[in-house]
Design an enzyme around this catalytic site. Structure first.
Site, PDB file in Angstrom:
ATOM      1  CG  HIS A  97       4.914  12.004  -0.019  1.00 21.62           C
ATOM      2  ND1 HIS A  97       4.863  10.846   0.052  1.00 21.62           N
ATOM      3  CD2 HIS A  97       5.655  11.590  -1.650  1.00 21.62           C
ATOM      4  CE1 HIS A  97       4.860  10.481  -0.537  1.00 21.62           C
ATOM      5  NE2 HIS A  97       5.508  10.028  -1.092  1.00 21.62           N
ATOM      6  CE1 TYR A  99       5.593   1.479  -4.507  1.00 23.52           C
ATOM      7  CE2 TYR A  99       4.980   3.338  -5.919  1.00 23.52           C
ATOM      8  CZ  TYR A  99       4.462   3.084  -4.626  1.00 23.52           C
ATOM      9  OH  TYR A  99       3.735   2.662  -4.367  1.00 23.52           O
ATOM     10  CE  LYS A 137       1.906   0.073  -5.421  1.00 22.25           C
ATOM     11  NZ  LYS A 137       1.353  -1.153  -4.927  1.00 22.25           N
ATOM     12  CB  SER A 191       1.133   4.994  -7.231  1.00 23.00           C
ATOM     13  OG  SER A 191       2.451   6.043  -7.416  1.00 23.00           O
ATOM     14  CB  SER A 192      -0.191   9.438 -10.450  1.00 19.85           C
ATOM     15  OG  SER A 192       0.645   9.533  -9.197  1.00 19.85           O
ATOM     16  CB  CYS A 193       4.792   6.418  -9.913  1.00 16.64           C
ATOM     17  SG  CYS A 193       5.199   5.549  -9.211  1.00 16.64           S
TER      18      CYS A 193
HETATM   19  N1  NAP Z   1       0.460   7.862  -0.252  1.00 17.67           N
HETATM   20  C1  NAP Z   1       0.637   8.616  -0.978  1.00 17.67           C
HETATM   21  O1  NAP Z   1      -0.015   9.393  -1.574  1.00 17.67           O
HETATM   22  C2  NAP Z   1      -0.255   7.287  -2.526  1.00 17.67           C
HETATM   23  C3  NAP Z   1      -0.170   7.276  -3.866  1.00 17.67           C
HETATM   24  C4  NAP Z   1      -0.658   6.856  -4.697  1.00 17.67           C
HETATM   25  C5  NAP Z   1      -0.951   5.832  -4.383  1.00 17.67           C
HETATM   26  N2  NAP Z   1      -0.515   5.473  -3.338  1.00 17.67           N
HETATM   27  C6  NAP Z   1      -0.787   3.636  -2.763  1.00 17.67           C
HETATM   28  O2  NAP Z   1      -1.847   3.036  -1.372  1.00 17.67           O
HETATM   29  C7  NAP Z   1      -1.074   2.382  -1.269  1.00 17.67           C
HETATM   30  C8  NAP Z   1      -0.809   2.207  -0.154  1.00 17.67           C
HETATM   31  O3  NAP Z   1       0.292   2.954   0.264  1.00 17.67           O
HETATM   32  P1  NAP Z   1       0.433   4.356   1.671  1.00 17.67           P
HETATM   33  O4  NAP Z   1       0.688   5.662   1.785  1.00 17.67           O
HETATM   34  O5  NAP Z   1      -0.631   3.337   2.528  1.00 17.67           O
HETATM   35  O6  NAP Z   1       1.592   3.195   2.584  1.00 17.67           O
HETATM   36  P2  NAP Z   1       1.910   3.114   4.203  1.00 17.67           P
HETATM   37  O7  NAP Z   1       1.453   4.325   4.778  1.00 17.67           O
HETATM   38  O8  NAP Z   1       3.502   3.173   3.424  1.00 17.67           O
HETATM   39  O9  NAP Z   1       1.183   1.921   4.383  1.00 17.67           O
HETATM   40  C9  NAP Z   1       1.856   0.959   4.133  1.00 17.67           C
HETATM   41  C10 NAP Z   1       1.092  -0.508   4.580  1.00 17.67           C
HETATM   42  O10 NAP Z   1       1.537  -1.785   4.092  1.00 17.67           O
HETATM   43  C11 NAP Z   1       2.511  -2.772   5.047  1.00 17.67           C
HETATM   44  N3  NAP Z   1       3.352  -3.303   4.660  1.00 17.67           N
HETATM   45  C12 NAP Z   1       4.232  -3.743   4.037  1.00 17.67           C
HETATM   46  N4  NAP Z   1       5.123  -4.420   3.886  1.00 17.67           N
HETATM   47  C13 NAP Z   1       3.700  -5.477   4.489  1.00 17.67           C
HETATM   48  C14 NAP Z   1       4.589  -6.130   4.335  1.00 17.67           C
HETATM   49  N5  NAP Z   1       5.465  -7.331   4.094  1.00 17.67           N
HETATM   50  N6  NAP Z   1       3.730  -7.565   5.537  1.00 17.67           N
HETATM   51  C15 NAP Z   1       2.621  -6.661   6.351  1.00 17.67           C
HETATM   52  N7  NAP Z   1       2.487  -5.600   6.173  1.00 17.67           N
HETATM   53  C16 NAP Z   1       3.331  -4.476   5.046  1.00 17.67           C
HETATM   54  C17 NAP Z   1       2.580  -1.799   5.869  1.00 17.67           C
HETATM   55  O11 NAP Z   1       2.607  -1.957   8.202  1.00 17.67           O
HETATM   56  P3  NAP Z   1       4.065  -1.485   8.489  1.00 17.67           P
HETATM   57  O12 NAP Z   1       3.169  -0.288   8.969  1.00 17.67           O
HETATM   58  O13 NAP Z   1       4.123  -2.735   9.246  1.00 17.67           O
HETATM   59  O14 NAP Z   1       4.797  -1.209   7.923  1.00 17.67           O
HETATM   60  C18 NAP Z   1       2.209  -0.842   6.193  1.00 17.67           C
HETATM   61  O15 NAP Z   1       0.503  -0.940   6.930  1.00 17.67           O
HETATM   62  C19 NAP Z   1       0.574   1.694  -2.088  1.00 17.67           C
HETATM   63  O16 NAP Z   1       0.021   0.906  -3.466  1.00 17.67           O
HETATM   64  C20 NAP Z   1       0.669   3.288  -2.844  1.00 17.67           C
HETATM   65  O17 NAP Z   1       1.372   2.937  -3.963  1.00 17.67           O
HETATM   66  C21 NAP Z   1      -0.571   6.289  -2.080  1.00 17.67           C
END
Ligand code: NAP
Length: 338
Positions: free
Chosen positions: A183, A140, A144, A111-113
């Site tokens: 967000h 966090y 990362k 992530s950008s953070c």
């Molecule tokens: N959203 C943003 O704006 C954004 C921006 C930049 C980067 N990112 C990066 O992209 C990545 C994914 O983000 P996201 O927004 O897609 O997050 P998210 O919607 O919260 O999805 C995370 C996924 O990980 C799964 N998970 C978490 N813990 C787990 C465990 N112990 N065992 C199995 N599965 C697990 C969750 O399963 P459950 O559904 O069961 O909880 C969910 O499917 C992260 O690394 C984040 O830093 C996101």
């Protein structure tokens, strides 16, 4: 030419999340037939024994690591121990199991953070570890950064080909619209929907409206992820040089003010009232923009503009959202059809 064959086994960790579900859609759209997914109930990624057994049994050729514990400022600030522990454990288990089972390409999502609080704008990959982090999500961000360092160390020691991608702020249909956890964009969409439902003539937006933010549609991010994993050997290896972290930013390279963002949401949803900016409320960082020169040089550009992306998101979630804000009818749908 794509590097990954359509029949290659690809494990998408976190396939039900915003990022993972978009990557799954994109790979399916392209005709990939051997996508491996597991829900948390089927495979808890905290459990290294189960993760190793899963990898040994399924032998994925490539891995997209989109599973993580993710949250907004409030959650990050309240549960810092959970954020650092859960993310370190998940990424360590998957990266190590990938090494043991000779996974070819692995894409680690960060992530950008990870970049310093006072990083130059736009933020190039080279500003990693050049200054103090934003304190509210330091645990966090450090998890990362450790993930990037792991990819780099494994590449150096074991000759693996793991790449870390840092997306800007994302939005899309699978987003979290709960005002306590969301967000800025999903929060604005939800507040605007509520204002329409309540017949409000004013919509209060936190802060001055002047901070600038970059936003990327989740399907665009998924395209960028698959683009990177499908790079030919020469261009992919150019990202894995020994003296630089294997790191690439993913974004649009464009930002807009919160005021413009709120106006766009109001236009798309059909809110006709006035936007009022609650200036004493915190603004946050004045600007947060990714430097995407490297990604552009490789040949990838985003394709979904912000207004269209908001429209696509709204089309996908408006029924659910109207039921959540307590309305049986969708007063915004006419505007959306125009
Ligand atoms: N959203 C943003 O704006 C954004 C921006 C930049 C980067 N990112 C990066 O992209 C990545 C994914 O983000 P996201 O927004 O897609 O997050 P998210 O919607 O919260 O999805 C995370 C996924 O990980 C799964 N998970 C978490 N813990 C787990 C465990 N112990 N065992 C199995 N599965 C697990 C969750 O399963 P459950 O559904 O069961 O909880 C969910 O499917 C992260 O690394 C984040 O830093 C996101």
């Amino acid at each position: 030419m794509r590097y990954m064959n359509l029949s290659d086994t690809i494990f998408i960790a976190g396939h039900r999340g915003l990022v993972g579900s978009a990557v799954h859609r994109e790979l399916t759209r392209l005709g990939y037939t051997n996508l491996i997914t597991r829900t948390r109930a089927e495979l808890d990624l905290h459990d290294s024994v189960k993760v190793n057994a899963f990898f040994a049994r399924n032998r994925p050729k490539h891995v997209v690591l989109a599973a993580a514990k993710v949250g907004g400022i409030l959650a990050n600030n309240t549960y810092p121990a959970d954020f650092i522990r859960d993310n370190l454990v998940i990424q360590t288990n998957i990266i190590e199991a990938s090494r043991i089972n000779q996974v070819d390409r692995l894409l680690f999502l960060g992530s950008s953070c990870i970049y310093p609080k006072l990083a130059p704008q736009p933020m190039p990959e080279s500003c990693l570890l050049t200054g103090p982090l934003e304190p509210t999500n330091r645990s966090y961000a450090l998890a990362k950064i450790a993930g990037i360092e792991m990819c780099w160390s494994y590449n150096r020691q074991y000759g693996t080909k793991y790449l870390a991608a840092m997306p800007t702020n994302l939005y899309g249909p699978g987003d979290n619209f709960d005002l306590n956890h969301s967000h800025v964009l999903p929060a604005l969409i939800r507040k605007t929907a509520e204002a329409i439902r309540n017949g409000a003539t004013e919509l209060v937006v936190w802060g001055t409206g002047t901070p600038r933010r970059e936003l990327l549609y989740s399907d665009d991010l998924a395209q960028a992820c698959v683009f990177l994993m499908n790079l030919d050997e020469e261009r992919y290896n150019s990202l894995l040089v020994e003296d630089t972290p294997p790191l690439i930013n993913i974004g649009t390279g464009e930002d807009i003010t919160i005021r413009e963002l709120a106006e766009t949401v109001a236009r798309v949803l059909g809110f006709k009232g006035k936007l009022v900016f609650d200036s004493p409320k915190p603004d946050g960082t004045p600007r947060k923009l990714m430097d995407v020169t490297l990604l552009h040089q490789l040949g990838w550009h985003h394709s979904v503009g912000l207004e269209r992306g908001i429209r696509l998101t709204w089309d996908a979630v408006n029924d659910l959202l109207w039921s959540q804000v307590g309305n049986t009818e969708n007063p915004g749908s006419n505007e959306l059809d125009t």
